[in-house]
Design a protein around this motif. Structure first.
Motif, short mmCIF file in Angstrom:
data_model
loop_
_atom_site.label_atom_id
_atom_site.label_comp_id
_atom_site.label_asym_id
_atom_site.label_seq_id
_atom_site.Cartn_x
_atom_site.Cartn_y
_atom_site.Cartn_z
N LYS A 155 0.83 -1.21 0.00
CA LYS A 155 0.00 0.00 0.00
C LYS A 155 0.86 1.25 0.00
N ASP A 156 1.96 1.22 0.71
CA ASP A 156 2.83 2.39 0.84
C ASP A 156 3.69 2.59 -0.41
N VAL A 157 4.38 1.54 -0.85
CA VAL A 157 5.27 1.72 -2.01
C VAL A 157 4.47 1.99 -3.27
N LEU A 158 3.29 1.38 -3.37
CA LEU A 158 2.46 1.61 -4.57
C LEU A 158 1.87 3.01 -4.57
N SER A 159 1.38 3.47 -3.42
CA SER A 159 0.81 4.82 -3.37
C SER A 159 1.89 5.88 -3.60
N ILE A 160 3.10 5.66 -3.07
CA ILE A 160 4.20 6.60 -3.32
C ILE A 160 4.57 6.60 -4.79
N LEU A 161 4.66 5.42 -5.40
CA LEU A 161 4.96 5.33 -6.83
C LEU A 161 3.94 6.11 -7.65
N ALA A 195 -5.87 11.29 -13.24
CA ALA A 195 -6.25 9.88 -13.14
C ALA A 195 -5.28 9.11 -12.24
N VAL A 196 -4.00 9.38 -12.41
CA VAL A 196 -2.99 8.69 -11.59
C VAL A 196 -3.13 9.11 -10.12
N PHE A 197 -3.45 10.39 -9.89
CA PHE A 197 -3.67 10.84 -8.52
C PHE A 197 -4.85 10.10 -7.88
N ALA A 198 -5.92 9.92 -8.64
CA ALA A 198 -7.06 9.17 -8.11
C ALA A 198 -6.65 7.73 -7.78
N LEU A 199 -5.84 7.11 -8.63
CA LEU A 199 -5.35 5.75 -8.35
C LEU A 199 -4.50 5.74 -7.09
N ALA A 200 -3.67 6.77 -6.90
CA ALA A 200 -2.83 6.85 -5.70
C ALA A 200 -3.70 6.91 -4.44
N CYS A 201 -4.76 7.71 -4.49
CA CYS A 201 -5.67 7.80 -3.34
C CYS A 201 -6.38 6.48 -3.09
N ALA A 203 -4.97 3.64 -3.71
CA ALA A 203 -3.95 2.72 -3.19
C ALA A 203 -3.77 2.93 -1.70
N LYS A 204 -3.81 4.20 -1.26
CA LYS A 204 -3.77 4.53 0.16
C LYS A 204 -4.27 5.97 0.31
N PRO A 205 -5.38 6.19 1.02
CA PRO A 205 -6.00 7.52 1.06
C PRO A 205 -5.15 8.60 1.70
N SER A 206 -4.16 8.23 2.48
CA SER A 206 -3.37 9.24 3.20
C SER A 206 -2.52 10.10 2.27
N VAL A 207 -2.46 9.77 0.98
CA VAL A 207 -1.68 10.59 0.04
C VAL A 207 -2.53 11.70 -0.57
N ALA A 208 -3.73 11.92 -0.03
CA ALA A 208 -4.65 12.90 -0.61
C ALA A 208 -4.14 14.34 -0.51
N THR A 209 -3.09 14.58 0.27
CA THR A 209 -2.54 15.94 0.38
C THR A 209 -1.54 16.25 -0.73
N LEU A 210 -1.43 15.40 -1.72
CA LEU A 210 -0.47 15.62 -2.81
C LEU A 210 -0.67 16.97 -3.52
N PRO A 211 -1.89 17.48 -3.70
CA PRO A 211 -2.02 18.79 -4.36
C PRO A 211 -1.22 19.90 -3.68
N VAL A 212 -1.07 19.82 -2.37
CA VAL A 212 -0.26 20.83 -1.67
C VAL A 212 1.20 20.72 -2.12
N ILE A 213 1.67 19.51 -2.32
CA ILE A 213 3.05 19.30 -2.79
C ILE A 213 3.20 19.82 -4.22
N LEU A 214 2.22 19.55 -5.06
CA LEU A 214 2.28 20.06 -6.43
C LEU A 214 2.30 21.58 -6.45
N LEU A 215 1.51 22.19 -5.57
CA LEU A 215 1.49 23.65 -5.49
C LEU A 215 2.86 24.18 -5.05
N ALA A 216 3.46 23.51 -4.06
CA ALA A 216 4.78 23.94 -3.58
C ALA A 216 5.81 23.87 -4.70
#
Length: 625
Positions: A155-161, A195-201, A203-216
C-alpha cells in the motif's frame, strides 16, 4: 559538447546506478516469509483472494476491507495471488519494483525542477548529478525497509509510486502549457496526472494531500500563485472526495486513539511525530516495526509542549532560509499531515509513528538536498570546484552507509519471530498485541515452551485481555498442560464470552481430558456463536460419540462437518462409527467404504483411519453374509 547519443548513454548509466542504489540494499528481503503482522489477513489467509472475480475481486474493489478503502492495493493483492498464490517471493519482488520505479521518478522530478529553475539557457542535463545523488539517498534510506520488505507494505510503495508518477506528469503538463502549440497535449497530460492521482488515493487515502506538494513545486519553479492554484482545482476536488470517504470508513475519526483530543494536544502529538521522523531521517538507528509510542505517553511527557515549540521554530527557520527550504518543509509537512496525529487514525491506538509513513515526506528532504547540491555539483567533473568534489564524495559515503544499514535492517522482516523479537528488544514494555502476535508466531513454529513465556508476559501486561488468555491456553495445550490450558480458556471466555474460538478450544481440551458432557456443551456454545466452525462441530461429534445414547446427535454433528468440508475423511470415518454404534450398520458400511476407497494422499495425519475403515468394511461385510 556531447551529442544526443552520448547524452542518452549517460542517462542510461545514471539510471542504472540509481536502480542499483534502490534495489541492492533490499535484496535480502526477497527471502522473507509472510508475517503475522497483517500479511495473514491481507494475503496468506484472505479468503477473498482465493475467490473469483465476482466473490473476491469485486468486493475488494467496491467495499472497505479491514477498515480501509484501498481498492487499487487490494486489487493488486488479488491479482498477485492469482499469479503466484502463497509464495511470498513474488509479492516481495513487486514491492521492490515499485520502490525502484519510484526512485527513478523522483530523480526525473528533481532533475526537471532544477532544470526549470535554472533557466532555459542551460542544458537539461545540468541538473542530473544533484538529482541523482538526492534520489539515490532517498532510495537507499533504511526507513524504506518496512514498506519494501513487508508484504503488506505494498500500500505504501504503490501509493508513493503513483504519487510520484502524478507529480512527473504534472510537471510535463506545466511544461506543455508554455509551448506555443502544446495546449491539447497539456490537457491530456493533466487528465493523465489527475487519473494517476485518483489511483494513488485508491492505493492509500493518506496521500490525498499531494495537491499541496504540487502547489509547492509550482511556486518554487516560477512563483505564479494564481496560475498554480487554477490548474490544481481538479486535484483538490479529487483529494476532498477521498478525504471524506476515508473519514466515513475509518471509525478512528470518532472513536480511535486521539479522537477526543483538542487541537492543541493533537498538535503536540503531530510535533512529536515530525521531530521523530526528522531524527530517523538523519540518524536511522533503532528502527522498529512497532515503536509503541502511544498517544497518552506522548502527551504525558514533560517535553510535549517544548517539542511543539521546537518543531514550529525548526520548520519556520527552514522555510526562512530560502525557497528551497520552503519547498522541502511543505513537502515534508503536507505528506506527513494525514498520519502525523493532527487527525486521528486507526494505527494510533498502537503507535503514533511508523517507518512506512516517512517515504513520501522524505522526498522533501531529498528536494532540499538536490537544491543544495546543485549549487556546487556539476555534471562535468572538469568544471567542478573542490567543494563540488567534496560534496559528491560526502554524499556517496552517506549513501553507502545508508545502504549498509538497510541491508542489515531487512533481517527484521525475515519472518514473524524475528520481527517480534526486534520489537520487544527495543520496547521495554511491549503491548499485549505485540506479545500476542509473538506468541502466535512461536506456536506456528512449533515452539510452545517459548510461547508460554511470552504469553505469560502478555497476561501480566493486560490481565483482562482475552487474546492474551486465549494464546496462553493454546501454548499450554501444545505443551501438554491440559488442565492449565482449560483454565486459560475459561479465563479468556470470562473476558470475552462471545469468543467462538475460545469455546472451541475449551471443548477440545475437555474432550482430551475425558470430560465429554462439558466438552459437548462448550462445542455447542461455539457453534451457536459461529455456525460454520467445523472444528467445533467435530469436537461436538467426538464428545457425543463417547456418551451412550447420543449416537444420533453425534452423527448429526459429523454430517455438519462434512457439509462444510466434504473431503474430511476423518469426519466421515467417525460418522460411520456413530451410525454403527446407533445400529445403522448398512449406512455405516457405506461410509466406511467411502473412507477406505479415498486416495491416501488426502488423509494427512489421519491416514491410519483409512486402514481401520478397510478393516471395518471387511468386518461388516462378513457379518452381513
Amino acid at each position: 559538447m556531447p551529442n544526443g547519443s552520448e547524452d542518452r548513454g549517460t542517462e542510461r548509466v545514471l539510471i542504472a546506478l540509481l536502480c542499483a542504489a534502490a534495489a541492492l540494499p533490499f535484496l535480502p528481503a526477497l527471502g522473507g516469509a509472510f508475517t503475522n503482522w497483517d500479511d495473514d489477513f491481507l494475503v496468506s489467509e484472505n479468503p477473498l483472494l482465493r475467490a473469483g472475480v465476482r466473490d473476491g475481486l469485486l468486493p475488494l474493489l467496491t467495499q472497505p476491507f479491514l477498515k480501509l478503502y484501498a481498492p487499487v492495493s487490494h486489487g493488486v493483492f488479488w491479482l498477485q495471488f492469482q499469479l503466484w498464490g502463497g509464495h511470498p517471493l513474488g509479492y516481495h519482488l513487486v514491492n521492490l519494483l515499485c520502490h525502484v520505479l519510484g526512485a527513478i521518478l523522483l530523480y526525473e522530478i528533481l532533475r526537471r525542477m532544477l532544470s526549470a529553475r535554472r533557466g532555459r539557457g542551460e542544458s537539461e542535463g545540468a541538473s542530473r548529478a544533484p538529482a541523482l545523488l538526492a534520489a539515490a539517498w532517498w532510495a537507499a534510506h533504511p526507513l524504506h525497509v518496512e514498506p519494501v520488505a513487508w508484504v503488506t507494505g505494498l500500500k505504501d510503495v504503490l501509493s508513493i509510486l503513483l504519487c510520484l508518477a502524478c507529480w512527473r506528469l504534472y510537471l510535463s503538463f506545466r511544461e506543455a502549457e508554455e509551448e506555443a502549440e502544446g495546449r491539447r497535449r497539456a490537457l491530456r497530460l493533466r487528465a493523465g496526472a489527475l487519473a494517476v492521482f485518483a489511483l494513488a488515493c485508491m492505493a492509500k487515502p493518506s496521500v490525498a494531500t499531494l495537491p499541496v506538494i504540487l502547489l509547492a513545486g509550482d511556486l518554487w519553479i516560477d512563483g505564479r500563485r494564481g496560475r498554480a492554484l487554477l490548474g490544481l482545482i481538479p486535484f483538490v476536488v479529487v483529494a476532498l472526495v477521498f478525504m471524506v470517504l476515508a473519514v466515513a470508513v475509518q471509525p478512528a475519526w470518532q472513536t480511535g486513539a486521539g479522537a477526543g483530543l483538542g487541537i492543541l494536544d493533537r498538535s503536540r502529538v503531530a510535533a512529536d511525530a515530525a521531530l521523530f521522523y526528522l531524527g530517523k531521517i538523519l540518524w536511522p538507528a533503532g528502527l522498529s516495526p512497532v515503536y509503541g509510542r502511544e498517544v497518552g505517553e506522548v502527551l504525558a511527557s514533560n517535553w510535549a509542549t517544548a517539542k511543539l515549540l521546537a518543531a514550529v521554530a525548526l520548520f519556520a527557520g527552514v522555510a526562512l532560509v530560502g525557497r528551497a527550504g520552503r519547498l522541502g518543509a511543505v513537502i515534508f509537512l503536507a505528506a506527513l499531515a494525514p498520519v502525523s496525529g493532527i487527525v486521528p487514525f486507526e494505527y494510533q491506538s498502537l503507535s503514533t509513528v511508523a517507518d512506512r509513513y516517512a517515504g513520501l515526506p522524505m522526498a522533501g528532504a531529498a528536494a532540499i538536498l538536490a537544491v543544495a547540491l546543485s549549487r556546487v555539483v556539476r555534471d562535468d567533473p572538469s568544471r567542478m570546484k573542490a567543494s563540488g568534489h567534496a560534496a559528491v564524495a560526502a554524499m556517496g559515503l552517506w549513501i553507502v552507509l545508508l545502504a549498509a544499514v538497510t541491508w542489515f535492517a531487512t533481517e527484521t522482516w525475515r519472518d514473524s519471530i524475528s520481527l517480534w523479537r526486534r520489537v520487544t528488544a527495543l520496547d521495554a514494555r511491549p503491548g499485549p498485541r505485540v506479545l500476542n502476535n509473538w506468541t502466535s508466531a512461536l506456536l506456528a513454529a512449533g515452539r510452545p515452551k517459548e510461547a508460554i513465556a511470552v504469553a505469560e508476559r502478555a497476561v501480566a501486561a493486560a490481565p483482562g485481555d482475552a487474546d492474551a488468555r486465549y494464546n496462553l491456553g493454546r501454548a499450554l495445550q501444545e505443551q501438554g498442560d491440559l488442565p492449565g490450558a482449560r483454565q486459560a480458556y475459561r479465563r479468556a471466555i470470562e473476558a470475552a464470552p462471545g469468543s467462538a474460538r475460545a469455546w472451541t478450544n475449551l471443548g477440545a481440551v475437555e474432550l482430551m481430558l475425558g470430560e465429554y458432557g462439558t466438552a459437548a456443551d462448550s462445542s455447542e456454545r461455539a457453534l451457536q456463536l459461529a455456525p460454520r466452525a467445523s472444528p467445533a462441530a467435530m469436537n461436538l461429534g467426538l464428545a457425543l460419540l463417547n456418551i451412550p445414547g447420543e449416537y444420533a446427535r453425534a452423527a448429526g454433528a459429523f454430517r455438519r462437518v462434512l457439509a462444510l468440508r466434504p473431503q474430511d475423511h476423518e469426519a466421515r470415518f467417525y460418522l460411520a462409527a456413530a451410525l454403527e454404534s446407533g445400529g445403522h450398520r448398512i449406512a455405516a458400511l457405506a461410509e466406511y467404504r467411502a473412507v477406505a476407497g479415498a486416495p491416501a494422499r488426502e488423509f494427512g495425519a489421519a491416514l491410519p483411519l483409512r486402514a481401520r475403515a478397510a478393516a471395518k468394511v471387511e468386518e461388516l461385510g462378513q457379518s452381513r453374509e
